[in-house]
Each structure stands twice: as C-alpha cells, then as structure tokens.
Motif scaffolding. Structure first.
Motif, PDB file in Angstrom:
ATOM      1  N   GLU A 150       0.772  -1.046   0.074  1.00 40.61           N
ATOM      2  CA  GLU A 150       0.041   0.105   0.325  1.00 40.61           C
ATOM      3  C   GLU A 150       0.556   1.065   0.001  1.00 40.61           C
ATOM      4  O   GLU A 150       0.599   2.097  -0.849  1.00 40.61           O
ATOM      5  N   ARG A 151       2.113   1.350   0.838  1.00 43.16           N
ATOM      6  CA  ARG A 151       2.824   2.678   0.797  1.00 43.16           C
ATOM      7  C   ARG A 151       3.500   2.674  -0.240  1.00 43.16           C
ATOM      8  O   ARG A 151       3.846   3.837  -1.157  1.00 43.16           O
ATOM      9  N   LEU A 152       4.118   1.807  -0.837  1.00 42.58           N
ATOM     10  CA  LEU A 152       4.574   1.489  -2.449  1.00 42.58           C
ATOM     11  C   LEU A 152       3.335   2.452  -3.264  1.00 42.58           C
ATOM     12  O   LEU A 152       4.050   2.876  -3.971  1.00 42.58           O
ATOM     13  N   SER A 153       2.543   1.636  -3.624  1.00 42.48           N
ATOM     14  CA  SER A 153       1.125   1.683  -4.337  1.00 42.48           C
ATOM     15  C   SER A 153       1.418   3.365  -3.915  1.00 42.48           C
ATOM     16  O   SER A 153       1.154   4.617  -5.234  1.00 42.48           O
ATOM     17  N   HIS A 154       0.982   3.830  -2.820  1.00 39.79           N
ATOM     18  CA  HIS A 154       0.516   5.310  -2.387  1.00 39.79           C
ATOM     19  C   HIS A 154       2.088   6.105  -3.031  1.00 39.79           C
ATOM     20  O   HIS A 154       1.747   7.242  -3.840  1.00 39.79           O
ATOM     21  N   GLU A 155       3.274   6.162  -3.138  1.00 42.57           N
ATOM     22  CA  GLU A 155       4.693   6.477  -3.466  1.00 42.57           C
ATOM     23  C   GLU A 155       4.735   6.770  -4.662  1.00 42.57           C
ATOM     24  O   GLU A 155       5.191   7.610  -4.996  1.00 42.57           O
ATOM     25  N   ALA A 156       3.917   5.337  -5.736  1.00 43.20           N
ATOM     26  CA  ALA A 156       4.272   5.881  -6.917  1.00 43.20           C
ATOM     27  C   ALA A 156       2.837   6.267  -7.675  1.00 43.20           C
ATOM     28  O   ALA A 156       3.120   6.655  -8.551  1.00 43.20           O
ATOM     29  N   SER A 157       1.735   7.106  -6.845  1.00 41.45           N
ATOM     30  CA  SER A 157       0.217   7.090  -7.164  1.00 41.45           C
ATOM     31  C   SER A 157       1.003   9.036  -6.813  1.00 41.45           C
ATOM     32  O   SER A 157      -0.248   9.997  -7.001  1.00 41.45           O
ATOM     33  N   HIS A 158       1.629   9.187  -5.935  1.00 42.76           N
ATOM     34  CA  HIS A 158       1.043  10.596  -4.968  1.00 42.76           C
ATOM     35  C   HIS A 158       2.334  11.383  -5.383  1.00 42.76           C
ATOM     36  O   HIS A 158       3.633  10.815  -5.590  1.00 42.76           O
ATOM     37  N   ASP A 159       2.481  12.618  -5.231  1.00 44.42           N
ATOM     38  CA  ASP A 159       3.863  13.508  -5.325  1.00 44.42           C
ATOM     39  C   ASP A 159       4.695  13.196  -3.704  1.00 44.42           C
ATOM     40  O   ASP A 159       3.508  13.472  -2.658  1.00 44.42           O
ATOM     41  N   ALA A 160       6.126  12.854  -3.780  1.00 42.40           N
ATOM     42  CA  ALA A 160       6.412  13.056  -1.999  1.00 42.40           C
ATOM     43  C   ALA A 160       6.769  14.439  -1.291  1.00 42.40           C
ATOM     44  O   ALA A 160       6.493  13.807  -0.205  1.00 42.40           O
ATOM     45  N   LEU A 161       6.208  15.105  -2.179  1.00 39.62           N
ATOM     46  CA  LEU A 161       6.349  16.399  -1.451  1.00 39.62           C
ATOM     47  C   LEU A 161       4.706  17.317  -0.956  1.00 39.62           C
ATOM     48  O   LEU A 161       5.041  17.863  -0.091  1.00 39.62           O
ATOM     49  N   THR A 162       4.174  17.418  -1.581  1.00 39.61           N
ATOM     50  CA  THR A 162       2.645  18.123  -1.097  1.00 39.61           C
ATOM     51  C   THR A 162       1.844  16.552  -1.326  1.00 39.61           C
ATOM     52  O   THR A 162       0.790  16.982  -0.256  1.00 39.61           O
ATOM     53  N   GLY A 163       2.027  15.249  -1.098  1.00 36.69           N
ATOM     54  CA  GLY A 163       0.891  14.316  -0.925  1.00 36.69           C
ATOM     55  C   GLY A 163      -0.017  14.590  -2.043  1.00 36.69           C
ATOM     56  O   GLY A 163      -0.503  13.587  -1.632  1.00 36.69           O
ATOM     57  N   LEU A 164      -0.023  15.475  -2.748  1.00 34.46           N
ATOM     58  CA  LEU A 164      -0.943  15.252  -3.475  1.00 34.46           C
ATOM     59  C   LEU A 164      -0.910  13.395  -4.967  1.00 34.46           C
ATOM     60  O   LEU A 164       0.394  13.789  -4.696  1.00 34.46           O
ATOM     61  N   ASP A 192       9.663  24.973  -2.008  1.00 32.19           N
ATOM     62  CA  ASP A 192       9.395  23.805  -1.680  1.00 32.19           C
ATOM     63  C   ASP A 192       8.059  23.942  -0.058  1.00 32.19           C
ATOM     64  O   ASP A 192       6.980  23.437  -0.837  1.00 32.19           O
ATOM     65  N   ALA A 193       8.446  24.717   0.285  1.00 30.39           N
ATOM     66  CA  ALA A 193       7.399  25.264   1.200  1.00 30.39           C
ATOM     67  C   ALA A 193       6.417  25.684   0.851  1.00 30.39           C
ATOM     68  O   ALA A 193       5.596  25.632   1.617  1.00 30.39           O
ATOM     69  N   LEU A 194       6.512  26.604  -0.082  1.00 34.20           N
ATOM     70  CA  LEU A 194       5.749  27.725  -0.878  1.00 34.20           C
ATOM     71  C   LEU A 194       4.248  26.316  -1.329  1.00 34.20           C
ATOM     72  O   LEU A 194       3.111  26.532  -1.886  1.00 34.20           O
ATOM     73  N   LEU A 195       4.844  25.142  -2.360  1.00 39.92           N
ATOM     74  CA  LEU A 195       4.145  24.216  -3.037  1.00 39.92           C
ATOM     75  C   LEU A 195       3.562  23.438  -1.989  1.00 39.92           C
ATOM     76  O   LEU A 195       2.325  23.351  -2.522  1.00 39.92           O
ATOM     77  N   VAL A 196       4.119  23.328  -0.877  1.00 36.10           N
ATOM     78  CA  VAL A 196       3.038  22.631   0.010  1.00 36.10           C
ATOM     79  C   VAL A 196       2.317  23.568   0.257  1.00 36.10           C
ATOM     80  O   VAL A 196       0.594  22.967   0.397  1.00 36.10           O
ATOM     81  N   HIS A 197       2.432  24.856   0.777  1.00 37.59           N
ATOM     82  CA  HIS A 197       1.215  25.534   0.855  1.00 37.59           C
ATOM     83  C   HIS A 197       0.301  26.016   0.140  1.00 37.59           C
ATOM     84  O   HIS A 197      -0.823  25.758   0.200  1.00 37.59           O
ATOM     85  N   VAL A 198       0.478  25.960  -1.592  1.00 39.56           N
ATOM     86  CA  VAL A 198      -0.203  26.039  -1.800  1.00 39.56           C
ATOM     87  C   VAL A 198      -1.350  24.766  -2.778  1.00 39.56           C
ATOM     88  O   VAL A 198      -2.342  24.994  -1.905  1.00 39.56           O
ATOM     89  N   GLY A 214       4.250  18.541 -11.237  1.00 37.47           N
ATOM     90  CA  GLY A 214       5.433  18.867 -11.491  1.00 37.47           C
ATOM     91  C   GLY A 214       5.734  20.003 -11.232  1.00 37.47           C
ATOM     92  O   GLY A 214       4.927  20.587 -11.996  1.00 37.47           O
ATOM     93  N   GLY A 215       7.213  19.784 -10.669  1.00 39.71           N
ATOM     94  CA  GLY A 215       7.228  21.463 -11.074  1.00 39.71           C
ATOM     95  C   GLY A 215       6.165  22.396  -9.982  1.00 39.71           C
ATOM     96  O   GLY A 215       6.116  22.199  -8.805  1.00 39.71           O
ATOM     97  N   ILE A 249       5.861  32.105   4.646  1.00 41.00           N
ATOM     98  CA  ILE A 249       6.199  30.874   4.391  1.00 41.00           C
ATOM     99  C   ILE A 249       7.645  31.116   4.477  1.00 41.00           C
ATOM    100  O   ILE A 249       8.473  31.385   4.191  1.00 41.00           O
ATOM    101  N   GLU A 250       8.637  29.817   5.798  1.00 41.86           N
ATOM    102  CA  GLU A 250       9.913  29.471   5.874  1.00 41.86           C
ATOM    103  C   GLU A 250      10.222  30.949   6.430  1.00 41.86           C
ATOM    104  O   GLU A 250      11.554  31.382   6.457  1.00 41.86           O
ATOM    105  N   GLY A 251       9.334  31.929   7.277  1.00 47.46           N
ATOM    106  CA  GLY A 251       9.545  33.171   8.378  1.00 47.46           C
ATOM    107  C   GLY A 251       9.680  34.251   7.083  1.00 47.46           C
ATOM    108  O   GLY A 251      10.104  35.746   7.046  1.00 47.46           O
ATOM    109  N   GLU A 252       9.537  33.653   5.593  1.00 43.01           N
ATOM    110  CA  GLU A 252       8.966  34.830   4.464  1.00 43.01           C
ATOM    111  C   GLU A 252       7.602  35.608   4.251  1.00 43.01           C
ATOM    112  O   GLU A 252       6.937  33.819   4.078  1.00 43.01           O
TER     113      GLU A 252
END
Length: 744
Positions: free
Chosen positions: A314-328, A371-377, A395-396, A428-431
């Motif tokens: 299940e974890r591998l399936s989730h990692e293969a189908s979801h973005d590692a940074l945002t979880g989307l 990266d923190a901004l992408l998670v926030h978005v 991506g990006g 975001i990260e102090g900014e």
C-alpha cells in the motif's frame, strides 16, 4: 594438520574394527599436536578479525591450549600404564577448557535482536537440547547408573562434564541459529559443528568408553579442533572479500532433525523394552510441546509478515501514485482519474494551474522556501475544492484540478475563490509571501481524449499567463495557432538576442520650461530580418513569460551604459541614462553585481545611471528590497515608473529608496485630471524626490505641467525615441545653443 586428522581418524577406525593394534599412548599422542595447531590458526584469525570478534578468538586460543594440555597429560598417563594422579588433573583442565570455549561462544554478537526472534531461537535450541538430552542419557548416563561399581569422583565428573557438554551444544546452537553480523556463514557453520562435536565428545567420552577398545575422545576432540581451525581459515579468507556476506535468520532444519532423533529413540526403546522408555516418552512429550509452541509463534510471525507486506504494498502504491512533497496525486494517478471521468456519462472540467514567478522564489529565497510554498499552495487549493474533486501536482510549480459534474459556465466562481485564497499573504519559512496563479480551463465531455484535453488546457493556461495578471482562461478553438505563434516568437527572440538583432532607441527627458536635455531613456527595439523594426509591445511580454527578459535586460544594460559613457566623454554637460529593470532581474541576488560590472566596463559614473522600476516590482518582497538597497549603495539612481497605477503608493514612497517618480501618462492633464497630477508633484516635494511627467504630447500639456510645478517631462512633444546617432546630433546642437528647440 589435515593429514594428521585424517591419519588419526583412520587409526581410530582400525582400532574399532580390529581391536587395539598399538599402545594406548600412541592413540593419545596426536591430540595435543592437532589441538595446538588449531590454536595457532585461531591466533592468526584474531590478528585479522573485526574488533568485536577478537575477544572470541582469544578465548578460543586459551581454551584450545588448555585442552591441549589436558590431552598431553592423558598421553603421559597412558604411557605410564594408566590410573595415575594425572587423570584428575586432566579432567579438571578438560572442564576448564570446555567452559572457556563456552565463554568464547558467548562473546559473539548475535544477529537475533527482536523479542520474537530471540524467542524463536530459544524454542529451536530447546528442541535441540531435548534431543541431545535423550542421546546423552540413553547412551551415557543410563549405562553409568547400571554399572556395578561407581566412585563419587566418577559421578561428579560425569555430572560436570555432561553439563559442560550440553551447555556447549546449547550455546553453539544459539549462535548458529541467530547468526553473527561480522562472521561469514561458512565460518559460523564450522563454529557450530565444532561445539557440537566437542561438547558431545567430552560428555560421552569421559562418562563411558561405550565398550570400545579406544576412547571416543581420541576421534571427536581432534575433529572439534579441526573444525575450529577451518572456521579461523574461512574467516581470514572471507574478511579479504570486498563485502562480507551477512548471515540472516532463515529456515532451519535443526529442530526437525531433533524431532526425528527423538522419534527414532522412542521407537528403539519401545522395541528393545529399554528401561528408560518412559523417560524417552517424557522427552518426546516435551519436544512435541516445544514444536507446537514454535509453530504457533511461526503462525503469528507469518501473519505479521503478511500484514507488513500488505502495508508495504500500500505504501509503495501510494508513493507511486502520489507526489512525495505535497502528498497530492501525481501525474500518473491524475491521468487515470481523468480517463475515468471521460468514460463516465457526465460533464467535467479540467483545469491546469501554473504559479507565476515561482522560479524567482526558488532563485532568491532558496529551494527550502520554494518547497514549503508548494506545500502551502497544495493545502490551500485542496481546501478550496470539494472532496469529490481531484487536486494533483504534475511537476514543478504546475498543478491540475479535475472538477467532475461541473460545466465551464460555473467554473469561474470556483477559480476566483481559489485565486483569492492563494493571494492571501502567508508566512512561509519566515518569509511573507502570496501566490498569483494562472488557470487554463477546458470543458470535458464523455468520450473526449484525455491527452487532447490536457493539451487544450495547457494552451488556455498560457493564454492566461500571457496577460501577466493571473486569473483563468477558458479554452477556445483557434488558441492553438496563437500558442504556436508564441512559441515561434520565443525561438526567434532567443536567436535575436544571440545574433545582435536588438537595437536601442533613446527618448530624451527635458527640463521645464527650458527644454534642456538632462537624461535619456533607453528603449529596446528588435530589428527583425523579415518584419522590420519592432517595438517592445511585439516581444517584451513573450520575453517576460519565457525568462528571456533576463539576458535581454543584460544586453540593454551593457549597451546603454556604453553609449551613455560616450556621451559623457563628449562636449557639453553629461546626461544620465535610464534603463528599465524587470521584476525577474530585481529578484536576482546577482543583479547589483551585474550593474556594477556594466558600470566598470563602460567607465560610466554610477550617478549617471537610473534604473526604472514599476510599483508592482518594488513591492515584490524582501529580496527585491535588498536588491534596491544594494543598488543605492553602488550610487545608482532609482526611478519609480508609471507612478499611480500600482498598489500601496503612499507607503511605497516611505519605504522604497527612489530618487524620482514618473507620473503615468494616463494622469497627464489633459485628458488626465489635474487633481492627481497636482497630488503627485506635491508628494514628490514632500518626500524630496524629482517628479517627471510622462506622455507629454502637446504644448498645452507642457505649459500646464509647468504651472503645476513639474520641472521635468518626457514625451512625443519633445522628441520621439531615436537612434543613438540622432540623439548625439541633438546633444551637439544643445551644447552650442544651451537649449534645444522642439517644434510645437
């Protein structure tokens, strides 16, 4: 050593088959030699061993030396005819040697670390010990108990040696079943074999000679020493390999061999009506209980392993189908959901989202902030849609949203809400940052090709991005042509920058009311090989969108400062040069250094260079403010262009270190209202900066601006943008007449 062991084994076989063929002393004589040779090999292994194994090998050396001494005493006793006082001493040394070897085994770092692994090893060893106990009791203890005459010393020696032998077997089995991380598998196997052979040989050989013409220790102890020597040799050879094979706990036959041994003994004692049959039955019951418990634990371990495998899948399936940074969901999963939506009988909307100027955040504030901004978005976009909608990161800084059951006439309200959510400032990260995004929308219907939908949404997104103000754009037929034209223009512009097709025109800035030229604004033009001279409106937007504005701005800065230095070196009063700086340039931490380099290369004094920035650029965050401060420190002048059209104007004058403000042409009276023009010049006086009026096209405008208090102006009334040679001629005329006359 191998020859000695083989010769000793053959001699033992001959003695068993044919009876005693030579004096007993000759049977004992090879034992100390073989054991001491094994001690020498163990000492060599100690010198080459890993630190955690050295204590093991040193104790092995000590134990072997003690065993060798015991065997030497037995050989001397046999030569003297037997029954001397040396036998008890040899027996004590034998016990001490065995205990030393057990201590050596206990020094090995076992591989079984978890509670479950330790319990499994304990049960397997227990099963093996039960089988060993059956053999020792039946073949050694029972005959001893049935003997006509037994001394107290014999009884005590039998008990001690039997315990030592059994303990050695237990320790060896534990080591073999657990594994040792720093010892090779074959070396470890030899250790186990040595302990079993030596332990059983000591117990059985010292208890009774089993009716044989020669003591079994004569055979078993040399074999035990030889296997120790093999273990040392294997360890030295394997230690030279690039990577030592790591043992692992796997399927072991030892417990099942033990069960088979007890089963055979149970049958033998039953058929022969042996007096210890009931005792063997008791051992059999004990071993059955251990096996049942072992199987129950195995079932539990297997179930835990299956559960862990399921969780891992299940974890591998989730990692293969979801973005590692945002979880989307990632591009793959989004494509599956888009294809599924196209296969259902319901409308849907596909939206592609691109964050404007995200690269500048990465470049100026670092990838951690990006990266923190992408998670926030991702979090804000997810919060702005329904649970049934899909937000994905492709991506990006590119995202996608799938709205099922929604038509494009309703999508505008939803995207406006998401856009407003993203625009809300967040730390975001102090900014303190806000995000502007461009949305491309395409209406999907059952049966549509997902790839075509994504391409159309991408085209619509770039149409929205081209406007430079965020928002959304719904795909319309014909947009492909404009997109292809945009790509072609970008390619041509890239070639133009590299091929010296860009030229600069200069528009004078004059004093009011005299009309004296005091500055010039550098304006880029493109000398297109086919379309002729193109103004900035034909290509600057494309340069901004593609990032070509940076190399183009670099060229403009170099060329403008070079030309201004030529004018400064000529006759007459030097004029300053104004160059427009883009938001991308100002967000680049290296831009002040680039400006300093251009000034140094041209020889132009820093005070004769003015960089023009817009209000929206000036409020672009901490990195921009830092850049402006560094530019002022160099000595460069700053001008706030198109003043009054942006946001935060009043606070900007208090915080932005500018030298002049340029009234936007839309406020130049007439047709602009005099109230705004008057307010701007009064603000300039209050803040101690120069006010320049842009877009002056008539004499009436020039007169009115003079009356309002403006001292500088720029526009077609005074001069249109012109090549450098024309402005040079104009400056020469100005030097001779002190002023320049412009026709009205």
């Amino acid at each position: 050593m191998t020859v000695l062991v083989l010769a000793n084994t053959v001699a033992f076989g001959l003695s068993v088959a044919l009876g005693r063929l030579w004096p007993p002393a000759l049977s004992w004589l090879p034992l100390p030699m073989i054991i001491l040779l094994a001690a020498l090999l163990a000492a060599r292994a100690d010198r080459n061993a890993a630190p955690e194994l050295r204590r093991y090998w040193r104790l092995n050396v000590a134990g072997l030396i003690i065993f060798g001494a015991a065997m030497a005493l037995r050989a001397i006793d046999a030569a003297a005819g037997g029954g001397s006082a040396l036998v008890p001493i040899a027996t004590v040394l034998h016990v001490v040697g065995g205990l030393t070897m057990m201590a050596a085994l206990n020094q090995l770092p076992l591989g079984a670390r978890s509670r479950s692994s330790r319990l499994t090893v304990t049960l397997d060893v227990g099963t093996l010990m039960v089988a060993t106990g059956v053999l020792v009791f039946h073949f050694a203890v029972l005959p001893l108990l049935q003997a006509a005459r037994i001394t107290l010393f014999d009884l005590l020696a039998a008990i001690v040696l039997m315990a030592a032998g059994m303990g050695t077997v237990q320790t060896a089995a534990t080591v073999a079943l657990s594994g040792v991380a720093t010892m090779s598998r074959r070396s470890l196997a030899a250790v186990g074999a040595s302990a079993v052979i030596g332990g059983l040989g000591s117990a059985v050989g010292l208890l009774l000679p089993l009716g044989l013409p020669i003591n079994p220790m004569v055979l078993l102890l040399p074999l035990a020493a030889y296997t120790i020597a093999l273990s040392a040799r294997f360890q030295m050879v394997d230690a030279e390999q690039p990577e030592l094979p790591r043992p692992r706990r796997g399927y072991s036959l030892m417990p099942y061999v033990a069960v088979a041994v007890v089963s055979v003994m149970l049958a033998v004692t039953a058929l022969t009506r042996a007096p210890d049959h009931l005792i063997v039955v008791g051992f059999a019951v004990a071993i059955i209980a251990l096996v049942i418990l072992r199987q129950l634990i195995a079932f539990r371990q297997n179930d835990a392993l299956l559960q862990e495998n399921r969780r891992q899948r299940e974890r591998l399936s989730h990692e293969a189908s979801h973005d590692a940074l945002t979880g989307l969901p990632n591009r793959t999963l989004f494509a599956r959901r888009l294809a599924a939506a196209a296969g259902r009988d319901a409308p849907f909307c596909l939206v592609l989202v691109d964050l404007d100027d995200f690269k500048a955040v990465n470049d100026t504030m670092g990838h951690a902030v990006g990266d923190a901004l992408l998670v926030h978005v991702a979090e804000r976009m997810t919060a702005g849609v329904r649970p049934s909608d899909t937000v994905a990161r492709l991506g990006g800084d590119e995202f996608a949203i799938l709205f099922e059951g929604v038509t494009q006439d309703r999508i505008g309200t939803v995207l406006s809400r998401i856009s407003n959510i993203l625009l809300e400032p967040a730390v975001i990260e102090g900014e303190l940052l806000s995000v502007k995004a461009s949305f491309g929308v395409v209406q999907g219907r059952p049966g549509d090709d997902p790839h075509h939908l994504q391409r159309r949404a991408d085209i619509a997104m770039y149409e929205a991005k081209e406007r430079g103000e965020g928002g959304h754009q719904i795909y319309q037929p014909g947009m492909e042509t404009r997109g292809a034209e945009r790509s072609r223009l970008a390619a041509e512009l890239r070639a133009a920058i590299a091929g010296d097709q860009l030229v600069l025109h200069y528009q004078p800035e004059v004093t009011l009311p005299e009309g004296r030229i005091v500055a010039a604004e550098a304006l880029v033009r493109w000398q297109h090989p086919e379309r002729g001279l193109l103004g900035p409106g034909a290509f600057v937007d494309t340069a901004e969108q593609t990032g070509l504005i940076v190399p183009m701005g670099h060229w403009v800065l170099r060329e403008a400062t070079r030309q201004a230095a030529v004018w400064a070196a000529g006759a007459g009063e030097p004029i300053s040069i104004s160059v427009n700086a883009s938001a991308r340039q100002l967000r680049d931490p290296g831009f002040p250094g680039e400006v300093a380099s251009a000034l140094a290369g041209s020889g132009l004094p820093a005070g004769l260079l003015t960089l023009e920035i817009t209000e929206s650029t000036a409020v672009g965050g901490g990195a921009t403010q830092q850049t402006l401060a560094e530019l002022r420190a160099i000595g460069v002048r700053l001008s706030l262009d198109d003043f009054g059209t942006g946001a935060s104007t009043l606070s900007l004058l208090a915080t932005c270190p500018v030298n002049e403000i340029k009234l936007d042409r839309s406020f130049t009276p007439p047709p602009g209202t005099e109230a705004i023009a008057t307010a701007v010049v009064q603000l300039a006086r209050a803040f101690g900066v120069v006010a320049v009026a842009e877009g002056v096209e008539t004499p009436e405008q020039a007169d009115r601006l003079t009356a309002l208090g403006y001292t500088r102006a720029q526009g077609f009334h005074f001069a249109r943008p012109m090549p450098a040679d024309q402005l040079s001629e104009l400056l020469r005329n100005a030097a001779s007449t002190a002023t320049v006359s412009f026709s009205r």
